[in-house]
Design a protein around this motif. Structure first.
Motif: not given
Length: 186
Positions: A123, A156-157, A148-150, A67, A152-154, A141
């Motif tokens: 966020q 999830g990774s 963007q949903d940052r 990320f 969720g990305e963080l 964002r």
């Protein structure tokens, strides 16, 4: 006394309407100026960030970036500053974007025990460490895609990485009064 409050209420509505009208008139101009500045700054930002990430890859021998992004760091005195964050398979780097992405802090990824996120639109993410030296961030964002949903990305990774590299251990979820969600892994 009621008359004074009635007059104050009318005056307040008048000032709010006037302010909104001024904002509406100048909104297109400020949007255009912001977009021009973003387009001008994007190549400089991305090239500097890529250069620093390559230097860190050569120095610290990480193999994958999980990320990366911009955030606002909040310290214990409620002071916030802009930062860059780079999460790799070995380290979490806190970077200073105004100083050519100088590394301010490098924490090993194995020191992190969990993450807490808020349910609001702010966020906000708290990365918990085993030494109780937690990292509190407000992820920014993307400028080109503001929805963007940052978080969720963080999350999830991180969950994917820890599930793969810690013998399939799953994360434990807990909720605090519908205000925050915490994931812990050990």
């Amino acid at each position: 006394m009621r008359a004074i409050y009635a007059i104050m209420g009318c005056y307040k509505r008048h000032k709010v309407k006037a302010h909104l009208e001024v904002e509406r008139r100048f909104a297109t101009k400020s949007v255009i100026m912001t977009m021009e500045r973003q387009v001008r700054d994007c190549p400089q930002t991305s090239s500097g960030f890529i250069r620093v990430s390559k230097e860190l890859r050569n120095k610290d021998q990480y193999s994958q970036v999980l990320f990366s992004g911009f955030c606002r760091k909040v310290n214990r005195f409620n002071k916030s500053t802009d930062r860059g964050v780079l999460v790799t398979d070995k380290y979490v780097y806190k970077l200073e974007p105004k100083k050519q992405y100088k590394v301010l802090k490098k924490l090993p990824l194995d020191a992190f025990t969990g993450v807490t996120v808020t349910s609001g639109v702010d966020q906000m993410v708290a990365l918990h460490t085993s030494s109780q030296d937690d990292v509190l961030l407000c992820l920014q964002r993307g400028e080109l895609c503001p929805n963007q949903d940052r978080v969720g990305e963080l999350v999830g990774s991180l969950v994917d990485h820890f599930t793969r590299h810690r013998n399939g251990q799953s994360a434990t979820l807990s909720s605090f009064r519908d205000k925050a969600v915490t994931m812990m892994w050990l």
